[in-house]
Design an enzyme around this catalytic site. Structure first.
Site, short mmCIF file in Angstrom:
data_model
loop_
_atom_site.label_atom_id
_atom_site.label_comp_id
_atom_site.label_asym_id
_atom_site.label_seq_id
_atom_site.Cartn_x
_atom_site.Cartn_y
_atom_site.Cartn_z
CG ASP A 90 -1.60 1.26 1.26
OD1 ASP A 90 -1.86 1.84 0.30
OD2 ASP A 90 -2.48 1.48 2.17
CG ASP A 318 -2.67 3.90 -2.76
OD1 ASP A 318 -2.21 2.99 -2.49
OD2 ASP A 318 -3.74 4.01 -1.95
#
Length: 430
Positions: A90, A318
């Site tokens: 992440d 992301d």
């Protein structure tokens, strides 16, 4: 089924201090619910849960990407000797956390549904050994009472290098909380020499029930230290600070995903460039803040649609956002251009898998980047495909766009931790 584990197992390719590992992939929870014909039911339950938690969420600092949206993972280890975990990657958060041995009182009485239905060899990667069986009939009874029970958990008493930290943490996601305490130990990418000593990491003692729907153990944050709870130094920055990397880079290459579930999601390279999967020419984009990997997105277009705000938008790269998050008006316009239809009750847009649609073009730092339909038309079981965009309601310091994996499948992302810039390099055809 041994190929399943073999593909996920980290493949270390060492040259000086450049290392490359496989990234594992599984369709995110919404895609899996859709494939089972349960997406509308799932969304209803989820929205009811969010309504109950709305007051709590309003006063908390929750990550912008929820755990259920995540699809890409790597294997890491903590401690001496190594204790292995499968973690979501992440780049929109910065903490490393895994379940602690106390998360389920040290017991493994029941197992998650994914352990029950997963082939034995694959199950050993995702679940504790006692949760795996060579025959479906032999699987233990499913229980939803404790999301920790089927996950790998860290036992500090078995590590000779563990040091206590004393600080506690509480991270709130849309569908649940993660609570626990910080510890310090040696971090490694599994079965490699890529290790950082003295790594502060979260040991979760409580995780929300929704986390039980995902077999992965926890999260490795790739964002900047300023984004971390208690501003802990993330593992990749520790590797750089400890001189373990030849260059201050980590590179994310995501492979095109086919019509069926697959475990080979791409490659994660640390300490240098990915010359196997990415073109050598890198366009460097300056970051606008050292929190997210955030930059200015000047415009977006597709077919007859084009939008270029005077000040542009703030966008963040992301790995955790399986789809691309964008302002509602933009998503609606892009869906119309490509012929995607919103299906009420599912929270998703759908499109014919064989549709011939124009590229979606992003303007970043004065250059244009074309994203073909193979990146944003995503299979989700029988029937139509999903249009890999969602409406993002950003507030506070959050960016207006989350340029997730669909864009990364077209362009490798080179994260420069020393010079605060993001490199974009076209993916090589394989």
């Amino acid at each position: 089924m041994k190929m399943f584990v073999a593909l996920l197992a980290l493949l270390a390719v060492v040259s000086a201090e450049v290392h490359q590992f496989n990234i594992g992939y599984r369709p995110n929870l919404r895609q899996r619910m859709n494939a089972e014909g349960k997406l509308a039911e799932y969304e209803k339950e989820r929205n009811e849960l969010l309504a109950k938690k709305s007051l709590q969420l309003a006063s908390s600092s929750s990550p912008i990407i929820d755990y259920e949206d995540m699809a890409y993972m790597v294997q890491i280890s903590m401690g001496t000797p190594a204790q292995n975990f499968v973690l979501f990657i992440d780049s929109g958060s910065s903490n490393l956390w895994v379940p602690d041995i106390t998360c389920a009182g040290g017991k493994d009485a029941t197992c998650g549904s994914y352990c029950k239905s997963t082939p034995y060899d694959a199950c050993l990667t995702f679940c504790q050994e006692e949760c795996c069986t060579k025959t479906v009939a032999g699987a233990q009874v499913l229980s939803t009472t404790d999301a920790c029970q089927s996950k790998h958990r860290f036992n500090s008493t078995k590590s000779s290098t563990y040091v206590t930290n004393g600080q506690k943490f509480d991270m709130t996601y849309n569908t649940g909380e993660v609570k626990g305490f910080f510890g310090v130990d040696t971090f490694c990418f599994t079965n490699t020499s890529v290790c950082a000593t003295g790594q502060v990491f979260g040991q979760a003692t409580t995780i929300g029930e929704a986390f039980g729907k995902q077999p992965e153990d926890g999260i490795i944050g790739l964002g900047w230290p300023a984004l971390a709870v208690n501003q802990q130094i993330p593992p990749l920055f520790n590797l750089m600070n400890q001189g373990k990397l030849d260059q201050p880079y980590f590179v994310v290459y995501l492979a095109q995903i086919g019509p069926t579930s697959q475990i080979n999601g791409g490659a994660f390279t640390v300490g240098g460039l990915d010359t196997t999967n990415c073109e050598s020419n890198v366009d460097w984009v300056p970051l606008t803040t050292n929190t997210f990997w955030q930059f200015k997105l000047s415009g977006v277009s597709s077919g007859s649609f084009s939008q270029t705000p005077t000040s542009g938008w703030q966008a963040a790269a992301d790995t955790a956002a399986s789809f691309i998050g964008a302002p509602k008006s933009v998503v609606t316009s892009l869906a119309k251009v490509v012929g995607a239809t919103y299906v009420p009750g599912t929270g998703a847009f759908f499109i014919d898998c064989d549709a011939v649609v124009p590229d979606i073009v992003f303007t970043i730092n004065g250059k244009t980047y074309n994203m073909p339909s193979t990146s944003f038309v995503v299979s989700a079981g029988p029937g139509p495909c999903m249009f890999a965009f969602y409406e993002l309601t950003a507030g506070g310091f959050y960016p207006a766009w989350m340029l997730g994996p669909p864009f990364m499948r077209a362009y490798c992302h080179v994260h420069d931790m020393q010079n605060a810039r993001l490199g974009l390099s076209k993916v090589l055809s394989h």
